[in-house]
Scaffold this active site. Structure first.
Site, PDB file in Angstrom:
ATOM      1  N   GLN A 136      -4.171  -1.426   9.622  1.00  0.00           N
ATOM      2  CA  GLN A 136      -4.146  -2.766   9.046  1.00  0.00           C
ATOM      3  C   GLN A 136      -4.741  -3.773  10.041  1.00  0.00           C
ATOM      4  O   GLN A 136      -4.328  -3.826  11.195  1.00  0.00           O
ATOM      5  CB  GLN A 136      -2.699  -3.152   8.684  1.00  0.00           C
ATOM      6  CG  GLN A 136      -2.567  -4.481   7.972  1.00  0.00           C
ATOM      7  CD  GLN A 136      -3.241  -4.479   6.590  1.00  0.00           C
ATOM      8  OE1 GLN A 136      -3.097  -3.548   5.818  1.00  0.00           O
ATOM      9  NE2 GLN A 136      -3.983  -5.538   6.301  1.00  0.00           N
ATOM     10  N   ASP A 180     -10.884   2.955   4.096  1.00  0.00           N
ATOM     11  CA  ASP A 180     -11.326   1.554   3.987  1.00  0.00           C
ATOM     12  C   ASP A 180     -12.853   1.472   3.939  1.00  0.00           C
ATOM     13  O   ASP A 180     -13.412   0.431   3.607  1.00  0.00           O
ATOM     14  CB  ASP A 180     -10.843   0.760   5.220  1.00  0.00           C
ATOM     15  CG  ASP A 180      -9.697  -0.183   4.881  1.00  0.00           C
ATOM     16  OD1 ASP A 180      -9.515  -0.483   3.692  1.00  0.00           O
ATOM     17  OD2 ASP A 180      -9.006  -0.618   5.819  1.00  0.00           O
ATOM     18  N   LYS A 215       0.841  -1.212   0.000  1.00  0.00           N
ATOM     19  CA  LYS A 215       0.000   0.000   0.000  1.00  0.00           C
ATOM     20  C   LYS A 215       0.875   1.260   0.000  1.00  0.00           C
ATOM     21  O   LYS A 215       0.621   2.205  -0.748  1.00  0.00           O
ATOM     22  CB  LYS A 215      -0.939  -0.010   1.221  1.00  0.00           C
ATOM     23  CG  LYS A 215      -2.040  -1.047   1.087  1.00  0.00           C
ATOM     24  CD  LYS A 215      -2.790  -1.318   2.389  1.00  0.00           C
ATOM     25  CE  LYS A 215      -3.749  -2.490   2.189  1.00  0.00           C
ATOM     26  NZ  LYS A 215      -4.411  -2.935   3.416  1.00  0.00           N
TER      27      LYS A 215
END
Ligand code: NAP
Length: 294
Positions: free
Chosen positions: A98, A121, A54
């Site tokens: 994460q 997200d 990422k």
């Protein structure tokens, strides 16, 4: 029929070119550089590799990219304070924590702490709610990638029978919600199957578009696929190792059997996977673009 392969790598690369162009325009016209922070707790090797991919993607697109790595033993309060620091940092538009988090940290509490307008997200209940009412700022990354794969490979979604196998909050429920919305790339009739569904094969066989996110190899076999269907295999299952010692990955669909009947199908790897990070980048760009309006 031999199915066309839907090439996620190629489609993701095309979208990244679009994101790079839009990023350059945002910088030039408004002086805003999209900023993404990834927060990794502990040393889980899979999480480390996701986070570094990422960060790399963000840098390649010309984003301001920050990677925070904190010890697995971090106190929940300290992690919340770190999130809050980036909530207040104007150079950061997207915050990604994460998952999974260590057991002593309440995952829900941490995700709720992220400002909804930095929640790239799209897991925050505010963003989930906005998606359900058809007014999203951000779409969750894997479902957004699935929708792009379908639209860009020519699937007809308007009025289509879509069957989603799996009802998780990160894939099954949001993609079902997205495809039943009014509008382009949606307007489908959607059925969701799960482990208590009486006859998943019955539903799957009448799907014009079959999306499988079960996390079980061969959850969908060739005989469950309608002739001419579009099949999106979201599953990533590690089954042994390849000759070179790498983990062997398979999806949730019997690829060989399904390919004989489907019009188009995603491979695993190389289908949905490459799209997810790309959609995270698109959400980060969008978060930065939304700053112009605020
Ligand atoms: P999950 O939370 O484990 O959910 C799986 C869902 O599938 C559950 O709703 C379960 O039903 C249902 N299910 C399992 N076996 C089934 C069967 N035989 N028939 C019908 N329904 C069945 O999984 P997830 O997080 O959605 O992930 C699904 C898969 O996608 C995993 O392999 C994951 O690694 C992969 N994934 C890939 C990406 C990517 O970027 N490529 C991103 C996210 C996930 P119940 O609710 O009744 O248990």
């Amino acid at each position: 029929m031999t199915a066309k392969i839907i090439d996620g790598k190629e489609i993701a690369a095309r979208i990244r070119t679009e994101i790079a162009a839009d990023t350059a325009a945002l910088v030039k016209q408004h002086g805003i550089v999209p900023g993404l922070v990834t927060i990794l707790v502990g040393e889980n090797p899979a999480s480390q590799s996701y986070v570094s991919a990422k960060g790399k993607a963000a840098k390649e697109l010309g984003f301001h990219s920050v990677q925070e790595t904190v010890p697995a033993a971090i106190a929940e309060g300290d992690l919340l304070a770190l999130v809050d620091r980036y909530n207040r940092d104007d150079s950061i538009h997207g915050i990604l924590v994460q998952l999974p988090l260590p057991k002593h940290v309440n995952e829900e509490k941490v995700l709720l702490a992220i400002r909804p307008d930095k929640d790239v997200d799209a897991f925050h209940p505010v963003n989930v709610g906005k998606l359900v009412i058809g007014n999203p700022d951000f779409l969750p990354c894997t479902p957004a990638g699935i929708q792009e794969l379908l639209v860009r490979s020519g699937a007809k979604l308007e009025g289509a029978e879509v069957v989603v196998v799996g009802r998780s909050n990160i894939v099954g429920k949001p993609i079902a919600n997205m495809l039943l919305q009014k509008g382009k790339g949606a307007n489908a009739t959607v059925t969701i199957c799960h482990t208590r569904t009486r006859d998943t094969a019955f539903h799957a066989r009448r799907a014009d578009v079959l999306i499988v996110a079960a996390g079980v190899p061969n959850a969908v076999t060739g005989d469950m696929v309608k002739e001419g269907a579009f099949v999106i295999d979201v599953g990533v299952n590690r089954v042994g190792t390849t000759a070179s010692g790498k983990a062997k990955l398979v999806g949730d669909v019997d690829f060989e059997g399904a390919s004989k009947r489907a019009a188009a199908i995603t491979p695993v790897p190389g289908g949905v996977g490459p799209m997810t990070i790309t959609m995270l980048m698109r959400n980060t760009l969008r978060a930065a673009q939304l700053r112009i309006r605020s």
